[in-house]
Design a protein around this motif. Structure first.
Motif, PDB file in Angstrom:
ATOM      1  N   TYR A  58       0.793  -1.228   0.000  1.00  0.00           N
ATOM      2  CA  TYR A  58       0.000   0.000   0.000  1.00  0.00           C
ATOM      3  C   TYR A  58       0.828   1.282   0.000  1.00  0.00           C
ATOM      4  N   GLN A  59       2.093   1.223   0.443  1.00  0.00           N
ATOM      5  CA  GLN A  59       2.953   2.407   0.463  1.00  0.00           C
ATOM      6  C   GLN A  59       4.356   2.029  -0.036  1.00  0.00           C
ATOM      7  N   PRO A  60       4.467   1.646  -1.299  1.00  0.00           N
ATOM      8  CA  PRO A  60       5.761   1.169  -1.812  1.00  0.00           C
ATOM      9  C   PRO A  60       6.859   2.222  -1.759  1.00  0.00           C
ATOM     10  N   ALA A  61       6.507   3.513  -1.875  1.00  0.00           N
ATOM     11  CA  ALA A  61       7.536   4.553  -1.800  1.00  0.00           C
ATOM     12  C   ALA A  61       8.189   4.566  -0.421  1.00  0.00           C
ATOM     13  N   LYS A  62       7.417   4.286   0.619  1.00  0.00           N
ATOM     14  CA  LYS A  62       7.981   4.233   1.966  1.00  0.00           C
ATOM     15  C   LYS A  62       8.998   3.107   2.081  1.00  0.00           C
ATOM     16  N   ILE A  63       8.675   1.949   1.509  1.00  0.00           N
ATOM     17  CA  ILE A  63       9.601   0.824   1.551  1.00  0.00           C
ATOM     18  C   ILE A  63      10.888   1.158   0.813  1.00  0.00           C
ATOM     19  N   ALA A  64      10.769   1.802  -0.350  1.00  0.00           N
ATOM     20  CA  ALA A  64      11.964   2.184  -1.106  1.00  0.00           C
ATOM     21  C   ALA A  64      12.841   3.128  -0.289  1.00  0.00           C
ATOM     22  N   ALA A  65      12.198   4.070   0.446  1.00  0.00           N
ATOM     23  CA  ALA A  65      12.956   5.008   1.275  1.00  0.00           C
ATOM     24  C   ALA A  65      13.599   4.294   2.459  1.00  0.00           C
ATOM     25  N   ILE A  66      12.884   3.352   3.057  1.00  0.00           N
ATOM     26  CA  ILE A  66      13.440   2.578   4.169  1.00  0.00           C
ATOM     27  C   ILE A  66      14.661   1.789   3.722  1.00  0.00           C
ATOM     28  N   GLU A  67      14.568   1.191   2.548  1.00  0.00           N
ATOM     29  CA  GLU A  67      15.661   0.367   2.050  1.00  0.00           C
ATOM     30  C   GLU A  67      16.795   1.190   1.450  1.00  0.00           C
ATOM     31  N   GLY A  68      16.555   2.478   1.179  1.00  0.00           N
ATOM     32  CA  GLY A  68      17.572   3.281   0.526  1.00  0.00           C
ATOM     33  C   GLY A  68      17.865   2.807  -0.881  1.00  0.00           C
ATOM     34  N   HIS A  69      16.837   2.236  -1.536  1.00  0.00           N
ATOM     35  CA  HIS A  69      16.990   1.631  -2.868  1.00  0.00           C
ATOM     36  C   HIS A  69      16.486   2.610  -3.920  1.00  0.00           C
ATOM     37  N   TRP A  70      17.339   2.906  -4.917  1.00  0.00           N
ATOM     38  CA  TRP A  70      17.034   3.966  -5.870  1.00  0.00           C
ATOM     39  C   TRP A  70      16.676   3.474  -7.267  1.00  0.00           C
ATOM     40  N   ASP A  71      17.285   2.409  -7.750  1.00  0.00           N
ATOM     41  CA  ASP A  71      17.215   2.112  -9.183  1.00  0.00           C
ATOM     42  C   ASP A  71      16.989   0.624  -9.426  1.00  0.00           C
ATOM     43  N   ASN A  72      16.039   0.315 -10.293  1.00  0.00           N
ATOM     44  CA  ASN A  72      15.773  -1.067 -10.691  1.00  0.00           C
ATOM     45  C   ASN A  72      16.128  -1.330 -12.148  1.00  0.00           C
TER      46      ASN A  72
END
Length: 479
Positions: free
Chosen positions: A248-262
């Motif tokens: 439901y909040q994938p942007a939050k997970i990306a920020a938590i993981e510090g992951h930028w690029d796929n």
């Protein structure tokens, strides 16, 4: 304040007041249930030890409860003063939920709190235990409604937008929104853990100073059983909560993981440490474990997790703060699990109460539960940005139209008043902890009911509990 806009100041002010406030409800929730267990064990076993511990922690609970109520009132007013646009837009949802909290929880707590605090020598033991249970249940009901309201802001459901305002159309969907069950369990369990380590650290402090008695040992034993059993469960609940957030909040997970690029298309590593850089859109100085990010969040060795570049820059949470607050929370959780396991090993060896290295570590772990809760709330709330109602209303649209001077003045006043008022309260509460429980040592003490001494208990007094018993002895001698 130089360089800060009214929006920034409003956010800082709300973050400051809610961070101060959450300390007290968290301990209140845990202590209320702890007191119910202590009184129940006393009624079942008749051991004075549990009654002595009940009276000791009751005074600390009373101080903590009072500070929680006062700091909570400020939070309610801020919705109208600093976030009036949000209140006008979403008040038809958040207003009733907070009202339900007052009607079902606060009234329940307030109604039975007087009996719990002052009725020990005025009512029978059964009724007093019932009052303690009602207060404990009231704290959990309060948690239910507060988390329902806050969770709806993260995963809004059951509403329509009519004429620029949110109108609830399905209250069950509003209350039991997708993130609510996970966040409710996570917060309630965190409160129990925070209380366990507060109680355990208090016992460790006394044991290190030679104050070794059965009450202190029982405090430590009960706290460590809680840590051993509940800390691993909390990590499991956190895992389910993370999967829900990914959905439901994938942007939050990306920020938590510090992951930028796929762009590589491969599995996502778990970044243990690093320095997320919002300007250059990368995480510097990373220490990674290959595949583990995908394994934890996707339960897959090939599927990537969302990346921050998948979202427009204006929709990205501030990764540096979320990244490190999450790691602080998880790190403290792992140390809590380690303390629980360590205590079990020492218990088997008969060294739980005498191992000074363990007691020193546990003493310093006293505030760990509260710090983990604060880190978790920072992760949750900052990770929701830039939305106040996720995907529906931006935080920048919700703030009241105040000037920088007004917001700066009120922020400074809040900081000064809070540190003075609640600082005194915290110092006094720690003073009560240092006093330690007073053992009745076989002395006859009234348990209440008709014909017994009718002097009310004094929960805010640090005086020796034996004074009441001595007064009773003096009255008997005169007669």
């Amino acid at each position: 304040m130089s360089g800060l806009e009214p929006l920034d100041l409003a956010r800082v002010q709300f973050a400051f007041t809610v961070s101060f406030h959450i300390i007290f409800p968290a301990i209140t929730i845990g202590l209320a249930s702890f007191l119910a267990v202590l009184e129940g064990l006393w009624l079942k076993t008749g051991k004075e030890l549990y009654r002595d511990l009940y009276h000791f922690w009751l005074k600390i609970f009373a101080v903590n409860f009072g500070m929680g109520v006062v700091s909570g009132l400020v939070m309610s007013y801020q919705f109208g003063t600093n976030w009036s646009v949000f209140s006008e837009f979403a008040g038809s949802v958040t207003g009733p939920l907070l009202a339900y909290e007052v009607l079902t929880a606060f009234f329940l707590e307030a109604g039975f709190l007087g009996v719990m605090l002052f009725g020990w020598n005025r009512v029978g033991p059964g009724l007093h235990f019932f009052a303690t249970l009602m207060v404990a249940i009231g704290t959990l009901i309060s948690t239910f409604w507060i988390l329902a309201s806050n969770s709806w802001m993260h995963t809004p459901q059951g509403h329509e937008i009519v004429d620029g305002r949110i109108i609830p159309v399905d209250w069950l969907a509003v209350i039991f929104n997708p993130s609510f069950p996970y966040r409710l369990l996570h917060m309630a369990t965190a409160a129990f853990l925070a209380t366990a380590f507060f109680v355990g650290a208090s016992a460790a402090w006394h044991l290190l100073r030679g104050n070794d008695n059965p009450a202190i040992r029982k405090m430590l034993s009960m706290a460590m059983w809680m840590a051993l059993l509940v800390a691993p469960v909390q990590m499991l609940i956190g895992d389910f909560h993370g999967l829900n957030t990914l959905k439901y909040q994938p942007a939050k997970i990306a920020a938590i993981e510090g992951h930028w690029d796929n762009s590589s298309g491969g599995p996502t590593p778990l970044i243990l440490f690093g320095m997320p850089d919002m300007q250059s859109e990368q995480t510097r100085y990373t220490v990674e474990i290959p595949y583990l990010g995908s394994l934890i969040l996707r339960h897959s060795l090939s599927e990537p997790i969302p990346a921050l570049k998948d979202f427009p820059p204006e929709d990205r949470p501030y990764s540096p703060l979320v990244f490190w607050s999450f790691r602080l929370m998880v790190g403290l959780g792992l140390v809590m699990i380690a303390c629980g396991v360590w205590s079990a090993l020492l218990r088997r060896k008969g060294a739980l109460y005498s191992s000074r290295p363990f007691l020193h570590v546990l003493q310093w772990m006293g505030p760990s539960g509260v710090l983990a809760i604060l880190a978790g709330w920072f992760t949750t709330e900052v990770g929701r940005q830039p939305w106040v109602v996720y995907g529906v209303m931006r935080t920048s649209e919700a703030v009241s139209k105040h000037g920088v001077a007004q917001m700066s003045l009120t922020l400074v006043l809040f900081v000064l008043i809070y540190f003075v008022v609640f600082g005194i309260g915290l110092v006094y509460m720690l003073h009560l902890v240092r006093k330690g429980p007073v053992l009745s040592e076989g002395r006859e003490v009234s348990i209440g009911g008709p014909g017994h001494l009718r002097t009310p208990a004094r929960p805010l007094s640090a005086a020796d509990e034996n004074i009441r018993a001595e007064q009773k002895d003096q009255l008997s001698e005169r007669n």
